[in-house]
Design a protein around this motif. Structure first.
Motif, PDB file in Angstrom:
ATOM      1  N   ILE A 293       0.853  -1.183   0.000  1.00  0.00           N
ATOM      2  CA  ILE A 293       0.000   0.000   0.000  1.00  0.00           C
ATOM      3  C   ILE A 293       0.886   1.229   0.000  1.00  0.00           C
ATOM      4  CG2 ILE A 293      -1.768   1.266   1.282  1.00  0.00           C
ATOM      5  CD1 ILE A 293      -2.629  -1.511   2.383  1.00  0.00           C
ATOM      6  N   SER A 294       0.868   1.971  -1.117  1.00  0.00           N
ATOM      7  CA  SER A 294       1.784   3.086  -1.300  1.00  0.00           C
ATOM      8  C   SER A 294       1.177   4.088  -2.274  1.00  0.00           C
ATOM      9  CB  SER A 294       3.133   2.578  -1.833  1.00  0.00           C
ATOM     10  OG  SER A 294       3.945   3.643  -2.265  1.00  0.00           O
ATOM     11  N   ALA A 295       1.549   5.373  -2.094  1.00  0.00           N
ATOM     12  CA  ALA A 295       1.137   6.434  -3.023  1.00  0.00           C
ATOM     13  C   ALA A 295       2.222   6.706  -4.061  1.00  0.00           C
ATOM     14  CB  ALA A 295       0.818   7.704  -2.244  1.00  0.00           C
ATOM     15  N   ARG A 296       3.132   5.753  -4.238  1.00  0.00           N
ATOM     16  CA  ARG A 296       4.294   5.951  -5.105  1.00  0.00           C
ATOM     17  C   ARG A 296       3.908   6.395  -6.510  1.00  0.00           C
ATOM     18  NH1 ARG A 296       7.699   0.693  -5.961  1.00  0.00           N
ATOM     19  NH2 ARG A 296       7.808   0.930  -3.693  1.00  0.00           N
ATOM     20  N   TYR A 297       2.910   5.726  -7.097  1.00  0.00           N
ATOM     21  CA  TYR A 297       2.556   6.011  -8.489  1.00  0.00           C
ATOM     22  C   TYR A 297       1.416   7.015  -8.631  1.00  0.00           C
ATOM     23  CZ  TYR A 297       5.309   1.776  -9.287  1.00  0.00           C
ATOM     24  OH  TYR A 297       6.315   0.850  -9.316  1.00  0.00           O
ATOM     25  N   ALA A 298       0.876   7.499  -7.505  1.00  0.00           N
ATOM     26  CA  ALA A 298      -0.290   8.375  -7.569  1.00  0.00           C
ATOM     27  C   ALA A 298      -0.021   9.686  -8.304  1.00  0.00           C
ATOM     28  CB  ALA A 298      -0.829   8.634  -6.164  1.00  0.00           C
ATOM     29  N   PRO A 299       1.063  10.422  -8.008  1.00  0.00           N
ATOM     30  CA  PRO A 299       1.279  11.691  -8.716  1.00  0.00           C
ATOM     31  C   PRO A 299       1.387  11.528 -10.230  1.00  0.00           C
ATOM     32  CG  PRO A 299       2.692  11.554  -6.782  1.00  0.00           C
ATOM     33  CD  PRO A 299       2.094  10.191  -6.975  1.00  0.00           C
ATOM     34  N   ALA A 300       2.186  10.545 -10.673  1.00  0.00           N
ATOM     35  CA  ALA A 300       2.345  10.335 -12.112  1.00  0.00           C
ATOM     36  C   ALA A 300       1.026   9.912 -12.754  1.00  0.00           C
ATOM     37  CB  ALA A 300       3.424   9.282 -12.369  1.00  0.00           C
ATOM     38  N   SER A 301       0.242   9.094 -12.053  1.00  0.00           N
ATOM     39  CA  SER A 301      -1.030   8.616 -12.603  1.00  0.00           C
ATOM     40  C   SER A 301      -1.988   9.767 -12.868  1.00  0.00           C
ATOM     41  CB  SER A 301      -1.673   7.611 -11.647  1.00  0.00           C
ATOM     42  OG  SER A 301      -0.871   6.466 -11.484  1.00  0.00           O
ATOM     43  N   VAL A 302      -2.128  10.673 -11.898  1.00  0.00           N
ATOM     44  CA  VAL A 302      -3.116  11.741 -12.060  1.00  0.00           C
ATOM     45  C   VAL A 302      -2.607  12.822 -13.014  1.00  0.00           C
ATOM     46  CG1 VAL A 302      -2.463  13.255 -10.131  1.00  0.00           C
ATOM     47  CG2 VAL A 302      -4.866  13.008 -10.773  1.00  0.00           C
ATOM     48  N   ILE A 303      -1.286  13.020 -13.114  1.00  0.00           N
ATOM     49  CA  ILE A 303      -0.769  13.926 -14.140  1.00  0.00           C
ATOM     50  C   ILE A 303      -1.063  13.376 -15.531  1.00  0.00           C
ATOM     51  CG2 ILE A 303       1.360  14.800 -15.190  1.00  0.00           C
ATOM     52  CD1 ILE A 303       2.473  15.171 -12.372  1.00  0.00           C
ATOM     53  N   ALA A 304      -0.859  12.070 -15.702  1.00  0.00           N
ATOM     54  CA  ALA A 304      -1.198  11.441 -16.984  1.00  0.00           C
ATOM     55  C   ALA A 304      -2.685  11.589 -17.276  1.00  0.00           C
ATOM     56  CB  ALA A 304      -0.808   9.963 -16.951  1.00  0.00           C
ATOM     57  N   MET A 305      -3.522  11.477 -16.240  1.00  0.00           N
ATOM     58  CA  MET A 305      -4.963  11.674 -16.411  1.00  0.00           C
ATOM     59  C   MET A 305      -5.258  13.068 -16.943  1.00  0.00           C
ATOM     60  SD  MET A 305      -7.934  11.356 -13.496  1.00  0.00           S
ATOM     61  CE  MET A 305      -9.657  11.682 -13.880  1.00  0.00           C
TER      62      MET A 305
END
Length: 443
Positions: A293-305
């Motif tokens: 359980i980690s927010a590691r990929y969250a910033p990149a995911s929502v920028i791509a969104m």
């Protein structure tokens, strides 16, 4: 980590998954039938259509804002399975009200019918408010820590697949609205039977003294949760995501009708594409994180969104509309040169959105004690509902000012950047204090 799909074979998970799936399917079958019927058969004005969709969204959110605190207290102080049975019993009556509204509107009494349908939407909001904390809070109680992320991902994926199926089904029932009325009642009954199979999940921890005042209870609930930095950041990030979702849900039907000039079946499919994309994203991020359980990929995911939202805006601006007074059917829509890029971009918006939000929900339920999970989710729901209400009101105001749906997409892209900033702060907070961000060890 075990294969998450293996949880579907276990009684501690399958009945909950089935109950949530049927509830999400039924909720979206009714709401989409209502919105498409109003958009294509009652209103004939883009602003009225957008305003009605925003009104329906806002009405559905109000119970989350007022009752989430009580829902969280009840879930943490009573057997969660028993609450599920009560909630599913209420769903049958709610769908009877909604079905009556559909039939009254079909008979020509549109004002009364819309009133009944909006009343059902309000009641469905209450229904979801009391079920929402349970569907996440019960997972750490029924599943070991290593399966919670997988279970959360399956619940999210199942929810969005149900939204997909409910939305598509509604599109094909718009011409025969009486079938939708019968279907929502039948599915509510099936969901009631599924809910009765959920294993007991009794209270854990000391008894609670319930606070029935919605305002003081909500304030105390938020104060008890939001002062914890990691939970504050996770809740803020989720709230921005659902505000984005609220704006997209409001503008999609008018955009499809008035910009893409497609009929209601295409409109339902466009909404469904978004749903299945989130489901795919939920599974993809579980695989990438390997159960951690980690927010590691969250910033990149929502920028791509956000990038895909901008691409979508460009594509719809260059769309070739149908002849005046006509709408593209399935064949006509798919024959357009930009149809597949539009659908593909929508899919990527949804996939990256699912990758962003699912770990954050798992984060909420695994970094607090079991007897606090429902209240943590409820605090999240209060803040989410407030943010979504603001988003819906903003859409009404912006639309009345003459801003078109394709221009509103720029607002969505900007909100994605804010979400990325919050998610990055969450990831750094967990890096700086790794011990408090680890899942709580449960006995």
């Amino acid at each position: 980590m075990r294969n998450a799909l293996g949880l579907l074979k276990q009684r501690r998970f399958l009945p909950l998954f089935t109950t949530q799936f049927l509830g999400a399917f039924n909720d979206n079958l009714f709401k989409t039938s209502m919105v498409l019927f109003a958009t294509y058969a009652i209103f004939n004005d883009p602003r009225m259509e957008a305003n009605f969709n925003a009104l329906a969204t806002g009405i559905a959110i109000i119970p989350f804002f007022l009752l989430s605190a009580l829902a969280g207290q009840l879930a943490d102080s009573h057997d969660k399975a028993r609450i599920i049975r009560l909630v599913k019993s209420a769903e049958i009556g709610i769908m009877a009200l909604g079905a009556a509204g559909l039939m009254v509107a079909r008979s020509g009494h549109s004002t009364i019918g819309l009133g009944l349908m909006l009343g059902a939407v309000l009641c469905l909001g209450v229904h979801s408010t009391f079920f929402g904390p349970i569907k996440y809070a019960i997972l750490p109680q029924h599943l070991p820590p290593c399966d919670v992320l997988g279970g959360t991902g399956l619940v999210e994926a199942g929810t969005y697949l149900a939204i997909l199926m409910g939305t598509i089904t509604a599109g094909f029932m718009t011409d025969h609205i009486e079938r939708a009325a019968i279907a929502v009642l039948a599915i509510a009954v099936i969901g009631w039977f599924a809910g009765r199979q959920v294993p007991p999940a009794p209270r854990e921890g000391p008894p609670l003294v319930l606070n029935y005042n919605p305002f003081t209870a909500s304030w105390r609930l938020i104060s008890a949760t939001m002062h914890i930095p990691r939970l504050f950041l996770a809740i803020c990030a989720i709230s921005f995501f659902w505000t984005i979702g609220a704006v997209l849900i409001v503008i999609f039907p008018p955009l499809v009708k008035n910009v893409l000039t497609a009929d209601e079946r295409v409109a339902s499919f466009v909404i469904a594409v978004f749903s299945i994309g989130v489901a795919i994203g939920s599974v993809v991020i579980n695989t990438m994180l390997k159960g951690r359980i980690s927010a590691r990929y969250a910033p990149a995911s929502v920028i791509a969104m956000g990038v895909f939202v901008l691409i979508f805006s460009v594509l719809v601006r260059t769309w070739t509309p149908a002849a005046p007074g006509h709408f593209y059917d399935w064949a006509g829509f798919l024959a357009q040169p930009r149809a597949w890029p539009v659908l593909g971009t929508l899919m990527m918006i949804a996939i990256t959105g699912g990758m962003f939000v699912v770990p954050l929900y798992a984060f909420l339920t695994t970094t607090v004690e079991k007897d606090q999970t429902a209240r943590t989710v409820a605090a999240n729901n209060v803040v989410n509902s407030g943010a979504m209400t603001i988003g819906s009101i903003a859409v009404i105001g912006i639309t009345m000012a003459g801003v078109t749906p394709e221009d509103l997409l720029f607002l969505v892209a900007g909100m994605c950047l804010v979400s990325a900033w919050i998610a990055q702060k969450l990831h750094r907070a967990c890096d700086d204090d790794a011990e408090t961000c680890l899942p709580v060890i449960r006995k």
